[in-house]
Motif scaffolding. Structure first.
Motif, mmCIF file in Angstrom:
data_model
loop_
_atom_site.group_PDB
_atom_site.id
_atom_site.type_symbol
_atom_site.label_atom_id
_atom_site.label_comp_id
_atom_site.label_asym_id
_atom_site.label_seq_id
_atom_site.Cartn_x
_atom_site.Cartn_y
_atom_site.Cartn_z
ATOM 1 N N GLU A 294 -34.976 -2.009 -21.805
ATOM 2 C CA GLU A 294 -34.802 -1.926 -23.244
ATOM 3 C C GLU A 294 -33.354 -2.269 -23.584
ATOM 4 N N ILE A 295 -33.159 -3.090 -24.601
ATOM 5 C CA ILE A 295 -31.823 -3.441 -25.076
ATOM 6 C C ILE A 295 -31.652 -2.837 -26.457
ATOM 7 N N LYS A 296 -30.529 -2.166 -26.646
ATOM 8 C CA LYS A 296 -30.258 -1.574 -27.950
ATOM 9 C C LYS A 296 -28.760 -1.425 -28.159
ATOM 10 N N SER A 297 -28.396 -1.127 -29.386
ATOM 11 C CA SER A 297 -27.014 -0.888 -29.763
ATOM 12 C C SER A 297 -26.466 0.297 -28.972
ATOM 13 N N LEU A 298 -25.155 0.336 -28.825
ATOM 14 C CA LEU A 298 -24.506 1.455 -28.157
ATOM 15 C C LEU A 298 -24.073 2.548 -29.139
ATOM 16 N N ILE B 155 -28.180 -2.249 -21.953
ATOM 17 C CA ILE B 155 -29.510 -2.493 -21.416
ATOM 18 C C ILE B 155 -29.867 -1.281 -20.557
ATOM 19 N N PHE B 156 -31.046 -0.742 -20.814
ATOM 20 C CA PHE B 156 -31.464 0.517 -20.216
ATOM 21 C C PHE B 156 -32.714 0.306 -19.375
ATOM 22 N N GLU B 157 -32.732 0.992 -18.244
ATOM 23 C CA GLU B 157 -33.906 1.013 -17.392
ATOM 24 C C GLU B 157 -34.237 2.487 -17.137
ATOM 25 N N HIS B 158 -35.429 2.903 -17.525
ATOM 26 C CA HIS B 158 -35.826 4.313 -17.414
ATOM 27 C C HIS B 158 -34.790 5.218 -18.094
ATOM 28 N N ASN B 159 -34.329 4.791 -19.266
ATOM 29 C CA ASN B 159 -33.345 5.522 -20.079
ATOM 30 C C ASN B 159 -31.960 5.629 -19.444
ATOM 31 N N ASN B 160 -31.700 4.872 -18.394
ATOM 32 C CA ASN B 160 -30.376 4.848 -17.767
ATOM 33 C C ASN B 160 -29.678 3.543 -18.108
ATOM 34 N N LEU B 161 -28.418 3.642 -18.515
ATOM 35 C CA LEU B 161 -27.633 2.461 -18.852
ATOM 36 C C LEU B 161 -27.297 1.706 -17.567
ATOM 37 N N ILE B 162 -27.775 0.462 -17.467
ATOM 38 C CA ILE B 162 -27.510 -0.343 -16.275
ATOM 39 C C ILE B 162 -26.579 -1.522 -16.565
#
Length: 166
Positions: A1-5, A52-59
Motif C-alpha cells: 500500500e502506498i500512502k501519504s506520510l 510504501i507499506f507491507e503488512h502495515n510496516n513501512l518498507i
C-alpha cells in the motif's frame, strides 16, 4: 500500500531510515532528535511525502520538503529510503507514480533531488521517473574549525572548514 506520510510516527520513519541506509554507499545512522531537527529545519511536507507499506510496516519512503520562492513552489526530495530486502521492485517509481498527480494538482513548479554520482541504481530509477541531471557537485569532507569571523553586515558569520576532495 502506498500512502501519504501525514499519519506516520517519527519512530517508524526513524527505524526504516536507519535500516534503509545501514548498507548505503555512505552508511549512516541517525537519532530521533536528528531526524526531527531535519524535518523541522528543512520544512518537511508530509502531504508531499509517500510511504510504501507491507503488512502495515513501512518498507520505503520518499521524504519531501517544500518551499515557496519567488511565487514558485519547489519540492525537494530530502531522502528516499527503501529497506535492502525490498530493493529492485520499482518501489521508488511506484511512490512517484502516487506523488506526481498530487504535485500536478497542487501546481508544484519544480521537483529537485540530489543523488551520489556513483549510486547508479538510484540514478537509473530517477531517470525512469523523468528526472534529468542538471548539475554535478564536488563533494568535500573535513572537520569544522569553530573559528567564526565577521564578514559583512549581510553575511554575519562564517564557520571555516578544513576541506579535501572526497
Amino acid at each position: 500500500e502506498i500512502k501519504s506520510l501525514e499519519e506516520i510516527e517519527v519512530d517508524e520513519l526513524l527505524d526504516t531510515t536507519n535500516l534503509a541506509f545501514s548498507d548505503y554507499i555512505v552508511p549512516f545512522k541517525i537519532s530521533k532528535e536528528q531526524l526531527v531537527e531535519k524535518m523541522h529545519s528543512e520544512n518537511v511536507c508530509l502531504a508531499y511525502s509517500a510511504g510504501i507499506f507491507e503488512h502495515n510496516n513501512l518498507i520505503g519512503y520518499i521524504l519531501n520538503f517544500s518551499k515557496k520562492y519567488d511565487g514558485k513552489l519547489f519540492v525537494y526530495n530530502g531522502g528516499t529510503g527503501v529497506i535492502h530486502t525490498k530493493r529492485g521492485n520499482r518501489l521508488t517509481v511506484k511512490m512517484y507514480d502516487y506523488l506526481i498527480p498530487i504535485f500536478k494538482k497542487d501546481k508544484v513548479d519544480t521537483l529537485l533531488l540530489e543523488v551520489l554520482v556513483n549510486n547508479f541504481p538510484a540514478i537509473k530509477t530517477y531517470e525512469k521517473v523523468g528526472f534529468e541531471i542538471s548539475r554535478t557537485l564536488k563533494c568535500f569532507r573535513g572537520t569544522i574549525n569553530p573559528k567564526i569571523e565577521k564578514i559583512t553586515a549581510d553575511i554575519s558569520q562564517l564557520a571555516y572548514c578544513d576541506l579535501e576532495l572526497c
